[in-house]
Design an enzyme around this catalytic site. Structure first.
Site, PDB file in Angstrom:
ATOM      1  CB  SER A 129       4.639   5.387   4.480  1.00  0.00           C
ATOM      2  OG  SER A 129       4.892   6.439   5.398  1.00  0.00           O
ATOM      3  CG  HIS A 179      -1.173   6.109   4.550  1.00  0.00           C
ATOM      4  ND1 HIS A 179      -2.548   6.059   4.469  1.00  0.00           N
ATOM      5  CD2 HIS A 179      -0.882   6.985   5.534  1.00  0.00           C
ATOM      6  CE1 HIS A 179      -3.058   6.878   5.383  1.00  0.00           C
ATOM      7  NE2 HIS A 179      -2.065   7.451   6.040  1.00  0.00           N
ATOM      8  CG  ASP A 213      -3.493   3.362   6.722  1.00  0.00           C
ATOM      9  OD1 ASP A 213      -3.394   2.753   5.631  1.00  0.00           O
ATOM     10  OD2 ASP A 213      -4.340   4.248   6.938  1.00  0.00           O
ATOM     11  CG  ASN A 265      -1.881   1.179   1.238  1.00  0.00           C
ATOM     12  OD1 ASN A 265      -2.433   1.535   0.200  1.00  0.00           O
ATOM     13  ND2 ASN A 265      -2.096   1.783   2.392  1.00  0.00           N
TER      14      ASN A 265
END
Ligand code: GAR
Length: 210
Positions: free
Chosen positions: A136, A109, A145, A107
């Site tokens: 990040s 973020h 997250d 992911n």
């Protein structure tokens, strides 16, 4: 080549950066499918323009989150990707889904995690008077997250910045970071073990590669 499945919800500028990198032959990967949870996501157009199979799995047509994530998991498994790339995919994922793809789910973020998990990260950084903000890339674990960070990039916050201006500065870094991380992954240099990101057999620090 490494097979990528990219999940999106909107504009798809990260998707575009990955497409461009592959087309320039700087990233030895192939996007085997793009999946959006929103029918009007512009990223679906980007995929079509690049000749990449793209589908919408509209979350509003499913009973609940468990139902949706099961359908999503099935669609991904059909594509048999090596890595699933969350690129502006704006949904919370069930633990069942996340655990089906341990170590293969990435992911991006828009904050310097562990700061500002969740939404409205740019406005929150401005409201707190932060001098520094950033982005990040991390492995996804069931904690929202909260998975191990692979790399971060920092940008300055200037006096009078709007959230839109700050987001643009951050996204410039995003377009650089995600292809870099995917090049590590495709070269077999990047793994997740014991909830830590490992690059070239070295445990990365909590804030990722610097
Ligand atoms: C990016 O800024 C990404 O970091 C963020 O959404 C944007 C998507 O842009 N992701 C999140 O907030 C995840 N919670 P894009 O659709 O142009 O790639």
């Amino acid at each position: 080549v490494t097979k990528l499945c990219v999940l999106i919800s909107g504009n798809g500028s990260n998707l575009q950066a990955i497409i461009d990198e592959i087309e320039a032959e700087r990233l030895p990967a192939k996007i085997v499918g793009v999946i959006s949870n929103r029918p009007n996501a512009f990223g679906l157009e980007r995929a079509k323009n690049a000749g990449i199979p793209a589908i919408c799995l509209d979350h509003t047509r499913y009973e609940d989150r468990v139902d949706y994530d099961a359908a999503l998991q099935g669609a991904i498994e059909e594509l048999q990707p090596d890595v699933i790339v969350l690129a502006g995919f704006m949904r919370i994922l069930t633990p069942e889904f996340v655990n089906a793809f341990t170590g293969k789910l990435l992911n991006i973020h828009p904050s310097l995690l562990p700061k500002y998990k969740g939404l409205n990260t740019h406005q929150r950084a401005i409201d707190n008077g932060d001098k520094e903000h950033g982005v990040s890339v991390h492995f996804v674990t069931p904690e929202l997250d909260g998975g191990p960070v692979i790399i971060q990039s920092r940008v300055p916050v200037f006096e009078g910045d709007s959230a839109v201006e700050l987001a643009e500065r951050v996204q410039e870094q995003e377009r650089r970071l995600y292809p870099l991380v995917l090049s590590w992954f495709s070269a077999g240099r990047l793994t997740m073990r014991n909830n830590r990101a490992i690059l070239d057999e070295q445990e990365l620090p909590e804030s990722g590669y610097a």
